[in-house]
Enzyme design. Structure first.
Site, short mmCIF file in Angstrom:
data_model
loop_
_atom_site.label_atom_id
_atom_site.label_comp_id
_atom_site.label_asym_id
_atom_site.label_seq_id
_atom_site.Cartn_x
_atom_site.Cartn_y
_atom_site.Cartn_z
N ASP A 142 7.78 5.89 -0.75
CA ASP A 142 7.68 4.49 -0.29
C ASP A 142 8.38 4.37 1.06
O ASP A 142 9.28 5.15 1.38
CB ASP A 142 8.42 3.55 -1.27
CG ASP A 142 7.61 3.23 -2.51
OD1 ASP A 142 6.42 3.58 -2.56
OD2 ASP A 142 8.19 2.62 -3.43
N ARG A 157 -0.35 5.63 2.55
CA ARG A 157 -0.62 4.26 2.04
C ARG A 157 -0.26 3.32 3.18
O ARG A 157 0.82 3.42 3.75
CB ARG A 157 0.27 3.96 0.83
CG ARG A 157 0.21 2.49 0.42
CD ARG A 157 1.40 2.05 -0.43
NE ARG A 157 1.49 2.78 -1.66
CZ ARG A 157 2.65 3.01 -2.29
NH1 ARG A 157 3.79 2.58 -1.79
NH2 ARG A 157 2.68 3.70 -3.42
N THR A 175 -3.00 -3.90 -0.39
CA THR A 175 -2.95 -5.32 -0.03
C THR A 175 -3.62 -6.16 -1.10
O THR A 175 -4.51 -5.68 -1.82
CB THR A 175 -3.63 -5.57 1.33
OG1 THR A 175 -3.48 -6.95 1.68
CG2 THR A 175 -5.10 -5.21 1.34
P1 FDA Z 1 0.09 -11.37 1.15
O1 FDA Z 1 1.06 -11.58 0.02
O2 FDA Z 1 0.60 -11.42 2.54
O3 FDA Z 1 -1.06 -12.38 0.98
C1 FDA Z 1 -2.03 -12.51 2.00
C2 FDA Z 1 -3.20 -13.31 1.51
O4 FDA Z 1 -3.74 -12.69 0.34
C3 FDA Z 1 -2.89 -14.70 1.11
O5 FDA Z 1 -2.79 -15.57 2.19
C4 FDA Z 1 -4.06 -14.97 0.19
O6 FDA Z 1 -5.20 -15.19 0.99
C5 FDA Z 1 -4.24 -13.65 -0.51
N1 FDA Z 1 -3.52 -13.62 -1.81
C6 FDA Z 1 -2.46 -12.85 -2.09
N2 FDA Z 1 -2.06 -13.04 -3.36
C7 FDA Z 1 -2.89 -13.95 -3.89
C8 FDA Z 1 -3.00 -14.56 -5.14
N3 FDA Z 1 -2.14 -14.29 -6.15
N4 FDA Z 1 -3.98 -15.44 -5.33
C9 FDA Z 1 -4.84 -15.75 -4.36
N5 FDA Z 1 -4.78 -15.21 -3.11
C10 FDA Z 1 -3.82 -14.33 -2.90
N6 FDA Z 1 5.96 -2.64 1.35
C11 FDA Z 1 6.84 -1.84 2.00
O7 FDA Z 1 7.53 -2.29 2.92
N7 FDA Z 1 6.95 -0.52 1.64
C12 FDA Z 1 6.19 0.02 0.66
O8 FDA Z 1 6.32 1.22 0.38
C13 FDA Z 1 5.26 -0.82 -0.01
N8 FDA Z 1 4.46 -0.34 -1.01
C14 FDA Z 1 3.46 -1.15 -1.53
C15 FDA Z 1 2.56 -0.63 -2.45
C16 FDA Z 1 1.51 -1.39 -2.89
C17 FDA Z 1 0.52 -0.80 -3.86
C18 FDA Z 1 1.35 -2.73 -2.42
C19 FDA Z 1 0.19 -3.58 -2.85
C20 FDA Z 1 2.26 -3.26 -1.56
C21 FDA Z 1 3.34 -2.49 -1.11
N9 FDA Z 1 4.28 -3.02 -0.25
C22 FDA Z 1 5.18 -2.17 0.35
C23 FDA Z 1 4.35 -4.49 -0.03
C24 FDA Z 1 3.55 -4.92 1.17
O9 FDA Z 1 4.15 -4.46 2.34
C25 FDA Z 1 3.45 -6.46 1.25
O10 FDA Z 1 4.73 -7.01 1.36
C26 FDA Z 1 2.76 -7.10 0.05
O11 FDA Z 1 1.70 -6.35 -0.43
C27 FDA Z 1 2.23 -8.51 0.43
O12 FDA Z 1 1.23 -8.44 1.43
P2 FDA Z 1 -0.33 -8.53 1.06
O13 FDA Z 1 -1.09 -7.90 2.15
O14 FDA Z 1 -0.54 -7.93 -0.27
O15 FDA Z 1 -0.74 -10.02 0.93
#
Ligand code: FDA
Length: 287
Positions: A113, A164, A206
């Site tokens: 990670d 990743r 994501t």
């Molecule tokens: P984010 O939470 O920013 O959401 C963006 C958009 O997605 C929203 O505006 C909405 O449109 C949609 N959405 C999201 N959730 C929703 C819901 N429940 N219902 C409806 N719409 C929704 N970070 C790090 O620093 N080091 C690491 O090693 C990792 N490892 C890691 C592994 C995996 C498998 C994942 C998925 C994530 C990580 N992360 C991580 C965390 C990552 O950096 C990040 O903070 C989170 O995934 C949040 O960003 P997202 O892109 O997922 O969507």
């Protein structure tokens, strides 16, 4: 604390490996791969770092045994700061090699990670040290919000390393990290394209619909098969979307944390989305 854990339980598969295993099996039964994560980070004592290494090795052995018994499909995500990275890098490297020996012997993949920017370079350097020795058993994570990541993506493409890509979950200053979500999305997508074209089995991590749709469009346009990459999401977040993507023929890996050290992880999840804070507040109001 007990009450908070009940809330964290939505994002955490249990406090022990024994509690987490049925969750892994349920996810596998839904056609999802799993990344098991033993929670813990920024360890300051060698004995605790050694214990973390041994606990990770137990996870490796358990996954291999379960794979033999019932076809379990899981790999392991680890944090180097839990194996002594902040104490002494050479000590951490020893622990990492020890773990990777066991992972190679049992054919289990280990993902490093990516944590706070204080250890980004150290994490990449340690990865580059071990990757040539364990090319099939270790991978890395890059964070789209860091300004340095453009170079790091190229660095990992040159190595042909499994990456990743995620947005990044730590609070970083604007001198080194983009703060604007549309900029972060743009970066995320640019890196995803490079990784899909130039590295083995990238993890597109994501929950963001726009990024998921853009990835789908890109792979279709380039004729890239679904076996050449995987979507990755966190346990407890958008389970319906996880199911839909599997039904549409995409690979989905669910990052599944367990352990007693769940507070920092839970806090990052709350900070990310106001919906998660509402979920906690709703539950507080109910009691
Ligand atoms: P984010 O939470 O920013 O959401 C963006 C958009 O997605 C929203 O505006 C909405 O449109 C949609 N959405 C999201 N959730 C929703 C819901 N429940 N219902 C409806 N719409 C929704 N970070 C790090 O620093 N080091 C690491 O090693 C990792 N490892 C890691 C592994 C995996 C498998 C994942 C998925 C994530 C990580 N992360 C991580 C965390 C990552 O950096 C990040 O903070 C989170 O995934 C949040 O960003 P997202 O892109 O997922 O969507």
């Amino acid at each position: 604390m007990k009450f908070s854990y009940r809330l964290a339980r939505r994002f955490v598969a249990g406090e022990t490996l024994k509690e987490a295993l049925p969750v892994v099996k349920q996810l596998n039964a839904k056609g999802m791969r799993v990344a098991l994560d033993l929670l813990g980070e920024y360890v300051g004592h060698r004995e605790i770092a050694d214990a973390a290494r041994d606990a990770y090795i137990t996870v490796v052995h358990t996954i291999a045994a379960e794979r033999e018994k019932n076809g379990m499909d899981a790999n392991v995500s680890i944090k180097l700061s839990m194996m002594g990275q902040k104490i002494d890098e050479a000590f951490c490297l020893d622990n990492l090699r020890h773990l990777l020996d066991s992972a190679k012997e049992r054919d289990v993949f280990i993902r490093l990670d990516m944590e706070g920017s204080d250890i980004t370079e150290s994490t990449l350097a340690l990865f580059e040290e071990v990757y040539p020795e364990y090319p099939d058993h270790v991978g890395i994570v890059l964070q789209a919000y860091l300004k340095r990541t453009e170079q790091d993506v190229r660095r990992m493409c040159d190595l042909n390393a499994p990456v990743r890509i995620c947005k990044g979950a730590y609070k970083e200053p604007k001198s080194i990290a983009y703060q604007d979500m549309s900029e972060i999305r743009e970066r995320f997508m640019a890196y995803t394209k490079l990784l899909v074209l130039h590295t083995p089995n990238p993890g597109i991590a994501t929950h963001d619909d726009r990024l998921i749709s853009a990835t789908r469009e890109f792979v279709t346009e380039k004729g890239i098969s679904n076996d050449q990459f995987e979507f990755q999401m966190l346990y407890g977040i958008r389970p319906e979307t996880q199911k839909q993507l599997v039904a549409q023929g995409y690979h989905m890996r669910v990052y599944t944390p367990y352990g007693t050290e769940w507070v920092p992880y839970f806090t990052r999840r709350l900070r990310e989305r106001k919906e998660n804070v509402w979920f906690v507040l709703r539950n507080l109001l109910r009691t």
